[in-house]
Structure formats: C-alpha cells, structure tokens
Write an enzyme that holds these catalytic residues in place. Structure first.
Site, short mmCIF file in Angstrom:
data_model
loop_
_atom_site.label_atom_id
_atom_site.label_comp_id
_atom_site.label_asym_id
_atom_site.label_seq_id
_atom_site.Cartn_x
_atom_site.Cartn_y
_atom_site.Cartn_z
N HIS A 1 0.88 -1.17 0.00
CA HIS A 1 0.00 0.00 0.00
C HIS A 1 0.91 1.22 0.00
O HIS A 1 2.01 1.17 0.59
CB HIS A 1 -0.84 0.10 1.27
CG HIS A 1 -1.75 -1.04 1.56
ND1 HIS A 1 -1.33 -2.17 2.20
CD2 HIS A 1 -3.08 -1.20 1.34
CE1 HIS A 1 -2.36 -3.01 2.36
NE2 HIS A 1 -3.44 -2.44 1.84
N ASP B 1 2.25 2.03 3.40
CA ASP B 1 3.18 1.07 4.02
C ASP B 1 4.62 1.53 3.83
O ASP B 1 5.51 1.13 4.58
CB ASP B 1 3.11 -0.31 3.35
CG ASP B 1 1.75 -0.94 3.39
OD1 ASP B 1 0.97 -0.58 4.28
OD2 ASP B 1 1.47 -1.80 2.52
#
Ligand code: XUL
Ligand code: CO
Length: 436
Positions: free
Chosen positions: A99, A102
């Site tokens: 993501h 992240d």
C-alpha cells in the site's frame, strides 16, 4: 544486514529438522511440466511483514519492527526496504506487494507524502535492480486515514472522494514505476454500518466511476496489467459491497469494468463470506477472472480476519487444484499473513513464510497427484454424461423447447433416477491420493 543469524533458506526435504529449511518447497523441482517457483510466484506483503508489530485492540506492539531506526522517519522507511529485500532474498521470494502508506510515514499534506513516496521508490528501484525481485501489485490504503471513515469511493464528501482519487493516481504512478503486474482495490470502508444513513445505489455508482477513472488513467500512463477487486464481506464495515467473488463480478459487469478487472481472492475473506477458499477460486475461474491470490487462512472459530500463515493442507491442495485447472495465475500468491502476536522474533517472521511456502508446495504436489490420478475429474465428467445424448446436446445448444422436453418426460414413466453423488467415496479417494 538485519537478519545476520538467519541463513539462506534452502530445501532439505520433509525429514529435515532444521527450522530454517524448506521441507516441501523445492523451487527448481518440476511438477506437471513447470518448476515449483513458476507455479508459485510468492510475494511478501509489506504491511504485515515490515510494518505490523503485534498491536491489537487490547495491547501494544510485541515485535520490534524498527530495524534499527526511529519509527515514523524516512530512515525507518529505508531500513524497512533494506530489511525487506534481505528477507525476501533469504527466502527466495521474488515479489512484493504494497500500500502507498506502508512505504513511508504519511504526512499531513498529500504533496509531502507524495515526495516521500518518490524518494522511497527510487530506493526500492535500486534494490529491485540489485536483486531481481519484482513488484506483484500496488494499492492505495483508503481505509486507515480518519477521512475515510464513511468510505473512499463511497464517501458522502466530494473532498474525500478527491483525496481517494489522488491516492489512487499516485499509487498507480508508483505501481507503474516499479513495474507492478497488478493494481488492487480492497474496499475496506466501501460499505455501510447502517442502511438508515446510506444510499447504496449512489455509493456503488460512485465507486464504479472512481474505478473507471483509475482504469483510464492507468492505461494512459502505460499500465498494461490487471486491476483486481479483492472481495471481503465485512470487517471493518458491517457490510462491504465487494461481499464475495460472485457479487464483485456482477458489479464489474454491470459497470462495464469486467475487461480490465480480475479477482484477488483471499482465503480468510472467503471463509468470512461463508464460502470455502476453493469456492471463491472456482467462481472466479469459471468467469475468466481468477487473477491473484492473497495466501493466508482464517480461524473458523473466530468471526474476524485473523490473517494466519497457511497451514491447512486440504485448503492449499484444493486451492492449487483450482489454480492448475484454470491454467495458473496471471498474478501470484501474496502472503497477506502475519505472525501471531506472541510469535514476536525475527526468527518467527521466517518461520511464518517457511510454513506458508511449504503449505502451498504441498498443496501443489497434492493437486498434481489428484489430477494425475484422474478419478475425481473423471467422476465429474461422467456425472453429466447423460447430456451427451441427442436430446442433451439439443439442450446444451439451445435448440429445444419446454414442449419438446415435456413430451419426452411424459414418455419416461417413472423409470429414470439420478445417479449417486458418491461424496463419501470421493472424499476417501482424496485421502488415499493425499496420504497413500
Ligand atoms: C484486508 C486485506 C488488505 C488487502 C490490501 O483484509 O486483505 O490487506 O489485501 O488492501
Ligand atoms: Co488481502
């Protein structure tokens, strides 16, 4: 070096007692004409492996994922990259999934977040070139930031909708920059808590509009891979629109998105929807939409997403049976899985992946045996063989009518019985093939 005390993980066979060796995953071994590593393009999920540190609703982190840097800094983001690539290399994992958030600490201002993302992906690209490790898919996290409390594509706020669009645009840029094979939509907040405050049609149409814009933008910047919907019925929302594969496929067809999208099927999401993992894979495959897999397992005694490393060999076997029969994945097997909270050491991170990779290798070996044995496939084929008759063929080609079938039935009298489904016999064949 972050994992100095852990060796490169090699195949040593089922008798090995070495905790840092594969017992079943033998990357170069050929199964049904293809190497194991080609059947099983494994991926590491950035969020679970490099970010999540054991916090749950009742307690703080139990694991140290600082990798020697101060959390919330770009040094930490870089340390995660370096640790992640060392980790993947030691296990022979060739892909990762991410993501946007992240990768870097999210700033208050989206422009600053994007600058950080540019910087970190430059660093990731260097590591990718050095190691040959690739990106399986990217995605935008449109569920953690409080602004998404009432949805991203399904929000009631135009401003929030634009924030979602901005994140998708950037995540697509990054996916293309890193050569990702796919782009995932998991609609974590796309659903509702109560229908009392929800216009379902409005929300679903808006989600489709956002997906259409994502496809148009992605194609315009050279993204040739697949978009994926990852179905999940609930959690965090009480009801999520991408409830299961059948629902998501219907939605995509309704909105003319089915040519660009496939499914990313997660085992734990399947069981939350009241289905088996195999069911979700089969429904996707028969619709030509089995794209990628989030490889994990849930706990059937718990009603939430536990994201455990796969351990149930019946499940991985039937998964690989579906994958082999559908001709393999265009995506891969992303371990959307995390260590249990008390498994809190670096060693445990490796044990999780060794377990998961071995479980899928065993599943592959077993599925190949089922197919080579042929009894189950033959039974299914034979089960429908009455449709090989002249009348059966007329039904299949749409060249008959209720009137014709009715007069045929009238002449049958009471003689015709359906054959036994032989479930118990087939289950015992399965066990004999697996353990014989
Ligand atoms: C959540 C989940 C996500 C997706 C990507 O249940 O599975 O991590 O895989 O957003
Ligand atoms: Co997932």
């Amino acid at each position: 070096m972050y994992f100095d005390n852990i060796p490169e993980i090699k195949y040593e066979g089922p008798k090995s007692q070495n905790p840092f060796a594969f017992k079943f995953y033998d990357a170069e071994k050929v199964v049904l004409g293809k190497k194991m590593k080609e059947h099983l393009p494994f991926a590491m999920a950035w969020w679970h492996n490099l970010c999540a540190a054991g916090t749950d609703m009742f307690g703080r982190d139990t694991m140290d994922k600082s990798f020697g840097a101060e959390k919330g800094t770009m040094e930490h983001a870089k340390a995660k990259v370096d640790a992640g690539f060392e980790f993947m290399q030691k296990l022979g994992i060739e892909y990762f999934c991410f993501h946007d958030v992240d990768l870097v600490p999210e700033a208050d201002d989206i422009k600053e977040t994007n600058k950080r993302l540019d910087e970190i992906t430059d660093h990731i690209l260097v590591k990718m070139k050095e190691t040959g490790i690739k990106c399986l898919w990217g995605t935008a996290n449109m569920f953690s930031n409080p602004r998404f409390m009432s949805g991203a594509g399904s929000t009631n706020s135009v401003d929030v909708y634009c924030f979602a669009a901005a994140q998708i645009k950037k995540a697509l840029d990054l996916t293309v920059k890193l050569g990702g094979k796919g782009y995932v939509f998991w609609g974590g907040r796309e659903g509702y808590e109560t229908l009392l405050n929800t216009d379902v049609k409005f929300e679903q149409d808006n989600i489709a509009r956002l997906m259409r814009m994502a496809v148009d933008y992605g194609r315009s910047i050279g993204f040739t891979g697949d978009f994926y919907i990852e179905p999940k019925p609930k959690e965090p929302m009480k009801h999520q629109y991408d409830f299961d594969a059948a629902t998501a496929i219907g939605f995509l067809r309704q909105h003319g998105l089915d040519k660009d999208f496939k499914m990313n099927i997660e085992a734990n999401h399947a069981t939350l929807a009241g289905h088996t993992f195999q069911h979700e894979l089969r429904i996707s495959a028969i619709n030509g939409m089995l794209g990628s897999i989030d490889a994990n397992q849930g706990d059937l005694l718990l009603g939430w997403d536990t994201d455990e490393f796969p351990f149930d060999i019946y499940d991985t076997t039937m998964c690989m049976y579906e994958v082999l029969k559908s001709g393999g994945l265009t995506g891969g097997f992303n371990f959307d899985a995390k260590n249990r909270r008390p498994s809190n050491t670096y060693e445990d991170m490796f044990h999780g992946f060794i377990l998961g990779m071995d479980s899928f290798a065993l599943g592959l070996i077993n599925a190949a045996k089922i197919i080579e044995d042929g009894r189950i496939d033959n039974f299914v084929k034979e089960k429908y063989s009455s449709f090989n008759s002249e009348l059966g063929q007329k039904i299949l080609s749409g060249n008959t009518s209720l009137a014709e079938l009715s007069s045929y039935a009238e002449n049958l009298g009471s003689t015709n019985e359906p054959q036994s489904g032989r479930q118990e016999h087939l289950e015992s064949i399965l066990n004999a093939v697996l353990f014989g």
